[in-house]
Design a protein around this motif. Structure first.
Motif, PDB file in Angstrom:
ATOM      1  N   PRO A 203      18.440 152.346 104.390  1.00 57.70           N
ATOM      2  CA  PRO A 203      19.118 152.153 103.097  1.00 57.70           C
ATOM      3  C   PRO A 203      19.683 150.750 102.921  1.00 57.70           C
ATOM      4  CG  PRO A 203      19.746 154.251 104.044  1.00 57.70           C
ATOM      5  CD  PRO A 203      18.966 153.529 105.098  1.00 57.70           C
ATOM      6  N   VAL A 204      20.116 150.119 104.013  1.00 53.80           N
ATOM      7  CA  VAL A 204      20.610 148.743 103.926  1.00 53.80           C
ATOM      8  C   VAL A 204      19.467 147.806 103.547  1.00 53.80           C
ATOM      9  CG1 VAL A 204      21.593 146.806 105.221  1.00 53.80           C
ATOM     10  CG2 VAL A 204      22.537 149.094 105.513  1.00 53.80           C
ATOM     11  N   VAL A 205      18.302 148.003 104.163  1.00 56.31           N
ATOM     12  CA  VAL A 205      17.126 147.197 103.820  1.00 56.31           C
ATOM     13  C   VAL A 205      16.782 147.375 102.347  1.00 56.31           C
ATOM     14  CG1 VAL A 205      14.637 146.919 104.224  1.00 56.31           C
ATOM     15  CG2 VAL A 205      16.192 147.191 106.162  1.00 56.31           C
ATOM     16  N   GLN A 206      16.821 148.616 101.877  1.00 58.36           N
ATOM     17  CA  GLN A 206      16.556 148.903 100.466  1.00 58.36           C
ATOM     18  C   GLN A 206      17.526 148.146  99.563  1.00 58.36           C
ATOM     19  OE1 GLN A 206      17.219 153.023  99.440  1.00 58.36           O
ATOM     20  NE2 GLN A 206      17.003 152.642  97.248  1.00 58.36           N
ATOM     21  N   ALA A 207      18.815 148.192  99.897  1.00 59.89           N
ATOM     22  CA  ALA A 207      19.841 147.537  99.079  1.00 59.89           C
ATOM     23  C   ALA A 207      19.671 146.021  99.084  1.00 59.89           C
ATOM     24  CB  ALA A 207      21.231 147.919  99.584  1.00 59.89           C
ATOM     25  N   ILE A 208      19.334 145.454 100.238  1.00 56.97           N
ATOM     26  CA  ILE A 208      19.152 144.003 100.344  1.00 56.97           C
ATOM     27  C   ILE A 208      17.969 143.552  99.494  1.00 56.97           C
ATOM     28  CG2 ILE A 208      18.463 142.142 101.923  1.00 56.97           C
ATOM     29  CD1 ILE A 208      20.123 143.524 104.077  1.00 56.97           C
ATOM     30  N   CYS A 209      16.849 144.268  99.607  1.00 55.37           N
ATOM     31  CA  CYS A 209      15.658 143.892  98.835  1.00 55.37           C
ATOM     32  C   CYS A 209      15.927 143.955  97.339  1.00 55.37           C
ATOM     33  CB  CYS A 209      14.484 144.790  99.204  1.00 55.37           C
ATOM     34  SG  CYS A 209      13.768 144.446 100.820  1.00 55.37           S
ATOM     35  N   SER A 210      16.594 145.002  96.899  1.00 56.78           N
ATOM     36  CA  SER A 210      16.910 145.134  95.476  1.00 56.78           C
ATOM     37  C   SER A 210      17.802 143.991  95.011  1.00 56.78           C
ATOM     38  CB  SER A 210      17.597 146.476  95.214  1.00 56.78           C
ATOM     39  OG  SER A 210      16.726 147.549  95.499  1.00 56.78           O
ATOM     40  N   PHE A 211      18.786 143.638  95.825  1.00 53.36           N
ATOM     41  CA  PHE A 211      19.686 142.534  95.485  1.00 53.36           C
ATOM     42  C   PHE A 211      18.932 141.211  95.412  1.00 53.36           C
ATOM     43  CE2 PHE A 211      22.254 138.986  97.116  1.00 53.36           C
ATOM     44  CZ  PHE A 211      23.197 138.885  96.098  1.00 53.36           C
ATOM     45  N   LEU A 212      18.089 140.938  96.394  1.00 56.56           N
ATOM     46  CA  LEU A 212      17.345 139.669  96.416  1.00 56.56           C
ATOM     47  C   LEU A 212      16.410 139.563  95.218  1.00 56.56           C
ATOM     48  CD1 LEU A 212      16.515 139.353 100.230  1.00 56.56           C
ATOM     49  CD2 LEU A 212      18.301 138.177  98.944  1.00 56.56           C
ATOM     50  N   GLN A 213      15.789 140.676  94.840  1.00 54.91           N
ATOM     51  CA  GLN A 213      14.931 140.664  93.656  1.00 54.91           C
ATOM     52  C   GLN A 213      15.736 140.348  92.400  1.00 54.91           C
ATOM     53  OE1 GLN A 213      13.080 144.617  94.265  1.00 54.91           O
ATOM     54  NE2 GLN A 213      11.112 143.569  94.267  1.00 54.91           N
ATOM     55  N   GLN A 214      16.950 140.876  92.320  1.00 52.81           N
ATOM     56  CA  GLN A 214      17.813 140.582  91.170  1.00 52.81           C
ATOM     57  C   GLN A 214      18.181 139.104  91.118  1.00 52.81           C
ATOM     58  OE1 GLN A 214      21.154 143.232  91.610  1.00 52.81           O
ATOM     59  NE2 GLN A 214      19.879 145.060  91.437  1.00 52.81           N
ATOM     60  N   GLN A 215      18.186 138.448  92.279  1.00 50.89           N
ATOM     61  CA  GLN A 215      18.509 137.024  92.341  1.00 50.89           C
ATOM     62  C   GLN A 215      17.276 136.145  92.120  1.00 50.89           C
ATOM     63  OE1 GLN A 215      21.852 136.497  92.561  1.00 50.89           O
ATOM     64  NE2 GLN A 215      21.777 138.738  92.599  1.00 50.89           N
ATOM     65  N   GLY A 216      16.138 136.775  91.817  1.00 51.54           N
ATOM     66  CA  GLY A 216      14.920 136.026  91.558  1.00 51.54           C
ATOM     67  C   GLY A 216      14.122 135.680  92.790  1.00 51.54           C
ATOM     68  N   MET A 217      14.465 136.284  93.935  1.00 47.69           N
ATOM     69  CA  MET A 217      13.733 136.011  95.166  1.00 47.69           C
ATOM     70  C   MET A 217      12.619 137.034  95.354  1.00 47.69           C
ATOM     71  SD  MET A 217      16.808 134.844  97.762  1.00 47.69           S
ATOM     72  CE  MET A 217      15.631 134.110  98.921  1.00 47.69           C
ATOM     73  N   ASN A 218      11.728 136.742  96.291  1.00 47.44           N
ATOM     74  CA  ASN A 218      10.575 137.602  96.562  1.00 47.44           C
ATOM     75  C   ASN A 218      10.565 138.015  98.030  1.00 47.44           C
ATOM     76  OD1 ASN A 218       9.075 137.410  93.902  1.00 47.44           O
ATOM     77  ND2 ASN A 218       9.246 135.247  94.428  1.00 47.44           N
TER      78      ASN A 218
END
Length: 348
Positions: free
Chosen positions: A63-78
């Motif tokens: 779940p932490v990995v899921q949350a990090i990926c979602s956050f990074l995508q919101q910041q425009g990262m891939n």
């Protein structure tokens, strides 16, 4: 009483005391192995974030990995994810998961993550270095890599280490394997960048200059395995009552059962080994096809082919303090982009 029950007793049991010399040996071998491997560690050209734990069993890393990926995508990262793919058996590696990949090939957790994060590339390889190299060579759009687990996999260097701790069980008796649940001593937390407590922060843990962040796994819906229909907890109880069979093949099944009970349901619990591969025969305990079954999403992805319409999984959402994401973004901003990669034994 199995060995894990001994690890989490209030006082060290006689068995744990007898196993203590083996824990010292385990710790010594681990330290020597770590230093030897780190001297040859592969340094990726991309920033690498490792999410792991220092104990045996589930702590909430995925779940932490899921949350990090979602956050990074919101910041425009891939972002992209690398994982060992425990329990999976692919014809060849590295394996880039796509819509046709089955859980038996990639493992249950990578399969689950792909459905939660459909736009995030996930590469499976027991040799994570090969997964890193695959991303560097084939996925030009990726600008940050997250390793789901792999804290003790020192064959590759990491820029940010995030350790997830079970806030309820914490570190058991504080001993390393086999006398306790620790893969590395508690002092290993001092070298991590960020520490997350899943389900409450330990107030007895004292770490120098370390901020401990909290995560709660919030139940959102119950989702039908066959139809994907979602029902709120209150609506579910009105329609189906308060009794259910709860199934869990995860690292800490008792946490899941307790969550179900806290929702106001009476639970008949059924425990399976972590990463278990289910078959129809595993559900012979059901009185009939209309018996209500609730499981984790990790278990559900392996039961869909033979599920009944009365089978549901609990959808959860990882809620982490906002300050954690601010700290993660700050640490990423400090990392150089386009850094030189490859094998650099002398590199800091």
């Amino acid at each position: 009483m199995d060995i894990q029950a001994h690890w989490y007793q209030a006082k060290k049991t006689l068995l744990c005391q007898l196993l203590r010399p083996f824990s010292w040996l385990f710790q010594l071998v681990s330290i020597l192995r770590k230093h030897k491997i780190q001297s040859l560690a592969y340094h990726s050209k991309l920033p690498v974030i490792v999410v792991g734990n220092i104990t045996v069993g589930g702590t909430g890393k995925t779940p932490v990995v899921q949350a990090i990926c979602s956050f990074l995508q919101q910041q425009g990262m891939n972002p992209a994810i690398v994982t060992r793919g425990y329990g999976g058996h692919a014809a060849q590696y590295p394996l880039l998961i796509d819509d046709t990949t089955q859980a038996k090939s990639c493992g249950d957790e990578p399969y689950m993550l792909k459905r939660l994060l459909p736009d995030v590339p996930i590469v499976v390889d027991p040799k994570r270095v090969e997964a890193l190299k695959f991303i560097e060579s084939n996925l030009a759009q990726v600008d940050v890599i997250i390793s789901d687990d792999g804290l003790q996999h020192y064959y590759f260097a990491r820029d940010i280490e995030i350790i997830v701790v079970d806030g309820k069980r914490t570190f058991g008796n504080g001993l390393c394997l086999p006398a306790g649940p620790l893969r590395e001593p508690i002092k290993r937390l001092e070298t991590a960048d960020i520490i997350i407590f899943n389900g409450g922060v330990s107030h007895t843990l004292k770490l120098t200059h370390k901020k401990l962040y909290q995560m709660q796994l919030k139940p959102i819906y119950l989702v039908n395995l066959l139809t994907a229909e979602k029902k709120s907890i209150s609506q579910f109880k009105i329609e189906f009552g308060n009794s259910c069979h709860a199934v869990a093949g995860i690292g800490n099944p008792q946490r899941f059962f307790k969550t179900i009970q806290q929702l106001g349901l009476t639970v008949d619990s059924h425990i399976f080994p972590d990463h278990y591969s289910y078959t129809k025969k595993d559900f012979l305990f059901l009185q009939n096809e209309s018996s209500i079954v609730i499981m984790t999403y990790k278990d559900a992805v392996k039961c869909q082919l033979f599920a009944h319409k009365s089978w549901w999984y609990l959808e959860i959402f990882p809620m982490i303090e906002d300050e954690f994401f601010e700290q993660l973004q700050y640490k990423l901003s400090l990392l150089e982009r386009g850094k030189e990669g490859g094998n650099h034994p002398s590199r800091e």
